[in-house]
Scaffold this active site. Structure first.
Site, short mmCIF file in Angstrom:
data_model
loop_
_atom_site.label_atom_id
_atom_site.label_comp_id
_atom_site.label_asym_id
_atom_site.label_seq_id
_atom_site.Cartn_x
_atom_site.Cartn_y
_atom_site.Cartn_z
N ASP A 90 -16.83 15.52 -6.29
CA ASP A 90 -15.92 14.89 -7.23
C ASP A 90 -16.31 15.35 -8.63
O ASP A 90 -17.48 15.61 -8.90
CB ASP A 90 -16.03 13.38 -7.09
CG ASP A 90 -14.98 12.64 -7.90
OD1 ASP A 90 -14.07 13.28 -8.43
OD2 ASP A 90 -15.08 11.40 -7.99
N ASP A 271 -12.44 8.89 1.43
CA ASP A 271 -13.87 8.70 1.16
C ASP A 271 -14.06 7.33 0.55
O ASP A 271 -13.14 6.77 -0.06
CB ASP A 271 -14.40 9.76 0.20
CG ASP A 271 -14.09 9.39 -1.25
OD1 ASP A 271 -15.00 8.93 -1.95
OD2 ASP A 271 -12.92 9.54 -1.67
N CYS A 309 -18.74 -0.18 20.71
CA CYS A 309 -19.24 0.95 19.90
C CYS A 309 -20.31 1.72 20.66
O CYS A 309 -21.17 1.14 21.32
CB CYS A 309 -19.80 0.42 18.59
SG CYS A 309 -20.43 1.70 17.48
N CYS A 311 -22.39 3.94 19.05
CA CYS A 311 -23.40 4.48 18.13
C CYS A 311 -24.80 4.09 18.58
O CYS A 311 -24.99 3.16 19.38
CB CYS A 311 -23.14 3.99 16.70
SG CYS A 311 -23.70 2.31 16.36
N CYS A 314 -25.83 0.36 18.09
CA CYS A 314 -25.29 -0.58 19.08
C CYS A 314 -25.89 -0.35 20.47
O CYS A 314 -25.98 -1.29 21.27
CB CYS A 314 -23.77 -0.46 19.14
SG CYS A 314 -22.95 -1.14 17.67
N HIS A 340 -24.21 2.55 11.78
CA HIS A 340 -23.14 1.92 12.56
C HIS A 340 -21.82 1.93 11.81
O HIS A 340 -20.77 2.30 12.36
CB HIS A 340 -23.51 0.48 12.92
CG HIS A 340 -22.33 -0.31 13.40
ND1 HIS A 340 -21.78 -0.15 14.65
CD2 HIS A 340 -21.57 -1.23 12.76
CE1 HIS A 340 -20.73 -0.95 14.78
NE2 HIS A 340 -20.58 -1.61 13.63
#
Length: 377
Positions: A90, A271, A309, A311, A314, A340
């Site tokens: 940015d 984002d 989930c 991930c 988890c 997560h």
């Protein structure tokens, strides 16, 4: 950028692929924010495991500390932060313009005081391009003026027109820098649509930027305090005014429900610091809605954060354990929750892409809106 639109759902949601010097990117996509060359608490190898394709960094913060000269000497931002996939920087315009008490804007540029050491700086569009070229990200953003909300229409119009003038100056400077790269990796410059909540100003900005022919377009000036429903009153018309064969990037938006609806409005890229910021506060995204794991009701809860989930957090840790870490102020808590929350948003985009490719996005959006996950957003 070789942007290829691979599928368009009847809602207007799009699936696409584009190529950068550091890899192929599939959209729709959430991009984790690494403001100071780090996604807080998450190593780059973990970002890869999560499926992140693009990471953001911020020119303002990196120019203030450690400085672009040091980063360039290290081999550029990819090498400096050890991220060999696509990077976006940015311009830092939003950060500068938020410093209302220590900055002065003119048509030539913006003078501001560093939040690091109090030194004075003057950035023109040309200087901003020089800095971003030294950082070396694959995608760079024009310097623009982001007006606050609420603001009078005349103020928003002035900022929009100044941003258009700066867009052309950024493009001219960027092309000159590209012409003298001496073998360094090419960069793609995106223009940024401004216009606040005023549809006519948004369309004027989009039309002018389209005429300038950028390889991609940011949509800025949203998520600055306006109600989300007000954003959606102008978002679809804004995306429709932009070229269909170029990526569209809604800047600073990471609310899961907003992502789902913005994708239907034709947005490709997003984002936001939301997933890592909320993680540091002990909050987890989930299919049940947001979970404040500080709450006592989780003290003996041996379930994962989200049973749906996949991930690593988890799969390996319980709500009770995470709450214990939070209450004990253990640094591992925001690390695990950041992983997560990032996985959650990346997975929303993966599921959205599948729905687009199977022409079921309308049902996907309806199911989302009727789910507990939508209630808290």
């Amino acid at each position: 950028m070789n942007f290829t639109l691979t599928h368009r759902d009847p809602t207007g949601a799009r699936a696409a692929t584009f190529q950068t010097p550091h890899g192929s990117v599939q959209t729709p996509l959430f991009m984790p924010v690494g403001t100071k060359a780090t996604v807080k608490g998450v190593q780059t190898n973990v970002l890869q495991d999560l499926g992140a394709q693009v990471v953001l960094a911020n020119t303002y913060h990196l120019a203030m500390r450690p400085g672009v000269d040091l980063i360039a000497a290290a081999g550029g931002l990819h090498t400096f932060m050890n991220w060999q996939q696509t990077l976006l920087t940015d311009s830092g315009g939003f950060q500068i313009f938020s410093l209302q008490d220590t900055r002065k804007i003119t048509d030539e540029g913006v003078r501001f005081q560093s939040i690091v050491d109090g030194t004075q700086h003057f950035w023109t569009p040309e200087e901003n391009m020089r800095l971003q070229h030294m950082l070396g990200a694959d995608i760079i953003m024009q310097l623009d003026e982001c007006p606050p909300y609420p603001a009078e229409k005349t103020q928003v119009e002035t900022a929009m027109k100044r941003s258009l003038a700066w867009a052309q100056r950024c493009k001219d400077a960027h092309e000159q820098l590209e012409a003298h790269k001496d073998g360094r990796t090419p960069q793609a410059l995106f223009g940024i649509v401004q216009g606040g909540v005023f549809a006519d100003l948004r369309l004027q900005s989009a039309d002018a930027l389209t005429d300038m022919d950028f390889p991609g377009y940011g949509i800025g000036g949203y998520s600055v305090g306006e109600p989300h429903e007000m954003m959606f009153q102008t978002l679809a018309a804004t995306t429709a005014a932009l070229p269909a064969h170029r990526p569209r990037y809604l800047m600073g938006v990471g609310n899961p429900t907003t992502l789902v609806h913005a994708i239907a409005a034709g947005v490709d890229l997003f984002d936001c610091v939301l997933p890592t910021r909320t993680a540091r506060m002990g909050t987890a995204f989930s299919s049940e809605g947001r979970l404040n794991l500080r709450n006592a009701r989780f003290a003996k809860d041996m379930q994962p954060v989200d049973a749906l989930c996949r991930c690593a957090t988890c799969q390996n840790y319980s709500r009770a354990y995470l709450r214990h870490l939070i209450i004990s102020n253990e640094m591992l808590a925001p690390v695990l929750l950041s992983q997560h929350n990032l996985h959650y948003l990346l997975d929303v985009c993966r599921r959205a892409r599948h729905a687009i490719e199977t022409n079921t996005y309308q049902q996907f959006m309806k199911d989302w809106d009727n789910s507990p996950a939508a209630a808290d957003y």
